[in-house]
Design a protein around this motif. Structure first.
Motif, PDB file in Angstrom:
ATOM      1  N   ILE A  74       0.959  -1.147  -0.055  1.00 25.90           N
ATOM      2  CA  ILE A  74       0.006  -0.093   0.136  1.00 25.90           C
ATOM      3  C   ILE A  74       0.906   1.321  -0.043  1.00 25.90           C
ATOM      4  CG2 ILE A  74      -1.792   1.321   1.112  1.00 25.90           C
ATOM      5  CD1 ILE A  74      -2.812  -1.484   2.302  1.00 25.90           C
ATOM      6  N   VAL A  75       1.838   1.438   0.732  1.00 27.33           N
ATOM      7  CA  VAL A  75       2.902   2.354   0.910  1.00 27.33           C
ATOM      8  C   VAL A  75       3.785   2.638  -0.528  1.00 27.33           C
ATOM      9  CG1 VAL A  75       5.014   3.409   1.841  1.00 27.33           C
ATOM     10  CG2 VAL A  75       3.196   2.170   3.358  1.00 27.33           C
ATOM     11  N   ALA A  76       3.975   1.552  -1.294  1.00 23.81           N
ATOM     12  CA  ALA A  76       4.443   1.687  -2.764  1.00 23.81           C
ATOM     13  C   ALA A  76       3.408   2.038  -3.405  1.00 23.81           C
ATOM     14  CB  ALA A  76       4.904   0.221  -2.994  1.00 23.81           C
ATOM     15  N   TRP A  77       2.337   1.647  -3.408  1.00 23.82           N
ATOM     16  CA  TRP A  77       1.165   2.344  -4.129  1.00 23.82           C
ATOM     17  C   TRP A  77       1.012   3.864  -4.139  1.00 23.82           C
ATOM     18  CZ3 TRP A  77      -1.646   0.728  -8.503  1.00 23.82           C
ATOM     19  CH2 TRP A  77      -1.756  -0.500  -8.947  1.00 23.82           C
ATOM     20  N   GLN A  78       1.055   4.234  -2.977  1.00 23.51           N
ATOM     21  CA  GLN A  78       0.904   5.544  -2.599  1.00 23.51           C
ATOM     22  C   GLN A  78       2.208   6.345  -3.229  1.00 23.51           C
ATOM     23  OE1 GLN A  78       0.625   5.309   1.630  1.00 23.51           O
ATOM     24  NE2 GLN A  78      -1.240   6.309   1.573  1.00 23.51           N
ATOM     25  N   ALA A  79       3.465   5.873  -2.902  1.00 20.81           N
ATOM     26  CA  ALA A  79       4.718   6.314  -3.356  1.00 20.81           C
ATOM     27  C   ALA A  79       4.693   6.508  -5.015  1.00 20.81           C
ATOM     28  CB  ALA A  79       5.999   5.725  -3.056  1.00 20.81           C
ATOM     29  N   VAL A  80       4.286   5.340  -5.644  1.00 22.08           N
ATOM     30  CA  VAL A  80       4.113   5.361  -7.316  1.00 22.08           C
ATOM     31  C   VAL A  80       3.187   6.185  -7.627  1.00 22.08           C
ATOM     32  CG1 VAL A  80       3.654   3.994  -9.283  1.00 22.08           C
ATOM     33  CG2 VAL A  80       5.193   2.881  -7.465  1.00 22.08           C
ATOM     34  N   VAL A  81       2.144   6.371  -7.179  1.00 24.84           N
ATOM     35  CA  VAL A  81       1.003   7.324  -7.793  1.00 24.84           C
ATOM     36  C   VAL A  81       1.427   8.757  -7.442  1.00 24.84           C
ATOM     37  CG1 VAL A  81      -1.364   7.751  -7.508  1.00 24.84           C
ATOM     38  CG2 VAL A  81      -0.791   5.513  -7.693  1.00 24.84           C
ATOM     39  N   GLY A  82       2.011   9.119  -6.344  1.00 23.26           N
ATOM     40  CA  GLY A  82       2.492  10.393  -6.089  1.00 23.26           C
ATOM     41  C   GLY A  82       3.492  10.827  -7.119  1.00 23.26           C
ATOM     42  N   VAL A  83       4.537  10.019  -7.572  1.00 21.73           N
ATOM     43  CA  VAL A  83       5.667  10.283  -8.454  1.00 21.73           C
ATOM     44  C   VAL A  83       4.872  10.395  -9.586  1.00 21.73           C
ATOM     45  CG1 VAL A  83       7.586   9.238  -9.599  1.00 21.73           C
ATOM     46  CG2 VAL A  83       7.510   9.179  -7.224  1.00 21.73           C
ATOM     47  N   LEU A  84       4.035   9.631 -10.080  1.00 17.50           N
ATOM     48  CA  LEU A  84       3.174   9.718 -11.442  1.00 17.50           C
ATOM     49  C   LEU A  84       2.452  11.044 -11.519  1.00 17.50           C
ATOM     50  CD1 LEU A  84       2.017   5.913 -12.015  1.00 17.50           C
ATOM     51  CD2 LEU A  84       3.911   7.365 -13.293  1.00 17.50           C
ATOM     52  N   VAL A  85       1.893  11.189 -10.433  1.00 19.98           N
ATOM     53  CA  VAL A  85       0.998  12.537 -10.599  1.00 19.98           C
ATOM     54  C   VAL A  85       1.760  13.689 -10.468  1.00 19.98           C
ATOM     55  CG1 VAL A  85      -0.663  14.144  -9.147  1.00 19.98           C
ATOM     56  CG2 VAL A  85      -0.916  11.430  -9.378  1.00 19.98           C
ATOM     57  N   ALA A  86       3.141  13.679  -9.819  1.00 15.94           N
ATOM     58  CA  ALA A  86       3.933  14.888 -10.007  1.00 15.94           C
ATOM     59  C   ALA A  86       4.725  15.062 -11.372  1.00 15.94           C
ATOM     60  CB  ALA A  86       5.015  14.684  -8.968  1.00 15.94           C
ATOM     61  N   TYR A 105       6.298  16.673  -2.800  1.00 12.87           N
ATOM     62  CA  TYR A 105       6.093  16.812  -1.613  1.00 12.87           C
ATOM     63  C   TYR A 105       5.023  16.746  -0.720  1.00 12.87           C
ATOM     64  CZ  TYR A 105       7.768  19.080   2.872  1.00 12.87           C
ATOM     65  OH  TYR A 105       8.094  19.623   4.226  1.00 12.87           O
ATOM     66  N   GLY A 106       3.760  16.808  -1.382  1.00 17.69           N
ATOM     67  CA  GLY A 106       2.593  16.650  -0.568  1.00 17.69           C
ATOM     68  C   GLY A 106       2.237  15.231  -0.564  1.00 17.69           C
ATOM     69  N   ALA A 107       2.959  14.154  -1.651  1.00 25.40           N
ATOM     70  CA  ALA A 107       2.604  12.947  -1.571  1.00 25.40           C
ATOM     71  C   ALA A 107       3.578  12.295  -0.641  1.00 25.40           C
ATOM     72  CB  ALA A 107       2.810  12.341  -2.868  1.00 25.40           C
ATOM     73  N   GLY A 108       4.890  12.939  -0.372  1.00 23.12           N
ATOM     74  CA  GLY A 108       5.863  12.609   0.385  1.00 23.12           C
ATOM     75  C   GLY A 108       5.252  12.770   2.072  1.00 23.12           C
ATOM     76  N   ALA A 109       4.682  13.890   2.046  1.00 28.02           N
ATOM     77  CA  ALA A 109       3.980  13.996   3.540  1.00 28.02           C
ATOM     78  C   ALA A 109       3.099  12.831   4.034  1.00 28.02           C
ATOM     79  CB  ALA A 109       3.317  15.381   3.615  1.00 28.02           C
ATOM     80  N   VAL A 110       2.773  12.272   2.945  1.00 22.10           N
ATOM     81  CA  VAL A 110       2.015  11.251   3.383  1.00 22.10           C
ATOM     82  C   VAL A 110       2.524   9.768   3.525  1.00 22.10           C
ATOM     83  CG1 VAL A 110      -0.346   9.615   2.666  1.00 22.10           C
ATOM     84  CG2 VAL A 110      -0.244  12.090   2.654  1.00 22.10           C
ATOM     85  N   VAL A 111       3.339   9.597   2.300  1.00 20.39           N
ATOM     86  CA  VAL A 111       4.246   8.380   2.138  1.00 20.39           C
ATOM     87  C   VAL A 111       5.397   8.105   3.264  1.00 20.39           C
ATOM     88  CG1 VAL A 111       5.690   6.983   0.576  1.00 20.39           C
ATOM     89  CG2 VAL A 111       3.770   7.918  -0.135  1.00 20.39           C
ATOM     90  N   LEU A 112       5.967   9.086   3.560  1.00 23.40           N
ATOM     91  CA  LEU A 112       7.161   8.934   4.539  1.00 23.40           C
ATOM     92  C   LEU A 112       6.752   8.531   6.122  1.00 23.40           C
ATOM     93  CD1 LEU A 112       9.728  11.620   3.305  1.00 23.40           C
ATOM     94  CD2 LEU A 112       9.743   9.010   2.773  1.00 23.40           C
ATOM     95  N   PRO A 113       5.694   9.102   6.411  1.00 17.13           N
ATOM     96  CA  PRO A 113       5.383   8.711   7.793  1.00 17.13           C
ATOM     97  C   PRO A 113       4.473   7.486   7.818  1.00 17.13           C
ATOM     98  CG  PRO A 113       4.860  11.085   7.413  1.00 17.13           C
ATOM     99  CD  PRO A 113       5.335  10.718   6.121  1.00 17.13           C
ATOM    100  N   ALA A 147      -2.246  11.083  -2.637  1.00 16.43           N
ATOM    101  CA  ALA A 147      -1.534  10.066  -1.789  1.00 16.43           C
ATOM    102  C   ALA A 147      -2.549   9.235  -0.786  1.00 16.43           C
ATOM    103  CB  ALA A 147      -0.302  10.423  -1.164  1.00 16.43           C
ATOM    104  N   MET A 148      -3.342  10.221  -0.133  1.00 13.37           N
ATOM    105  CA  MET A 148      -4.056   9.520   0.826  1.00 13.37           C
ATOM    106  C   MET A 148      -5.451   8.732   0.195  1.00 13.37           C
ATOM    107  SD  MET A 148      -4.456  12.335   3.911  1.00 13.37           S
ATOM    108  CE  MET A 148      -5.490  13.792   2.978  1.00 13.37           C
ATOM    109  N   LYS A 149      -6.001   9.369  -0.862  1.00 13.29           N
ATOM    110  CA  LYS A 149      -6.949   8.377  -1.382  1.00 13.29           C
ATOM    111  C   LYS A 149      -6.680   7.271  -2.042  1.00 13.29           C
ATOM    112  CE  LYS A 149      -9.999  11.011  -0.085  1.00 13.29           C
ATOM    113  NZ  LYS A 149     -11.010  10.536   0.891  1.00 13.29           N
TER     114      LYS A 149
END
Length: 188
Positions: A52-64, A92-100, A163-165
């Motif tokens: 799930i964390v990987a999905w959040q990171a990948v989608v965050g990078v793709l949207v950026a 950065y917004g996606a990272g604020a969700v993914v890193l924690p 990233a949250m969704k």
């Protein structure tokens, strides 16, 4: 008042016909053999929070990346520096969700000592680290203007929300994958 009395009377009749919990025959659970336990774990594997964390990171990078690409192609935002700033803000917004979330996944993946209070310890640990995760996210958002000089708050919030969704979608996809694997292992 009459309805309440009738409801209580019906419940009493239903309970009387089913017997009480005290009178019910208790069935002793039988421990699984080593082979049965292995087959059960194979059929019902544990969900990994890392997926799930990987999905959040990948989608965050793709949207950026998509934000930067659309900005550069359309000229929206004026210069390439403005678009890179928007893409960086999304990241950065996606990272604020993914890193924690990665920190929480790391902590919750560690085993707890096997004793009678393990469930309570695990629940307490989850609550403490979930609060820590939220505090880290807030701290990252508060520090954003100082760490990221060309910050676009709209893009940052967009990356944060995406990233949250993705968490919910990734969890749903993970559950579908697990149920499909369970069905295949049973030969359905």
């Amino acid at each position: 008042m009459q309805k309440l009395t009738n409801h209580a009377k019906n419940e009493g009749e239903r309970q009387g016909s089913q017997g009480s919990w005290d009178e019910a025959e208790e069935v002793e659970p039988q421990p699984l053999s080593a082979e049965e336990a292995r087959l059960w774990r194979q059929r019902y594997p544990a969900a990994s929070p890392w997926r799930i964390v990987a999905w959040q990171a990948v989608v965050g990078v793709l949207v950026a990346g998509l934000t930067g690409l659309v900005g550069l192609v359309s000229g929206w935002g004026g210069s390439s520096g403005g678009m890179l700033s928007s893409a960086g803000s999304v990241l950065y917004g996606a990272g604020a969700v993914v890193l924690p979330a990665a920190l929480l996944a790391r902590v919750m993946s560690r085993p707890v000592a096997n004793h009678a209070a393990a469930a309570g310890v695990t629940l307490l640990r989850f609550f403490i680290w979930e609060l820590t995760k939220l505090a880290l996210t807030v701290a990252m958002l508060v520090a954003a203007p100082w760490l990221f000089p060309g910050l676009s708050w709209l893009a940052l919030v967009g990356g944060l929300v995406v990233a949250m969704k993705v968490h919910g979608v990734a969890a749903w996809l993970e559950m579908r994958r697990m149920s499909r694997n369970a069905a295949e292992s049973r030969g359905i």
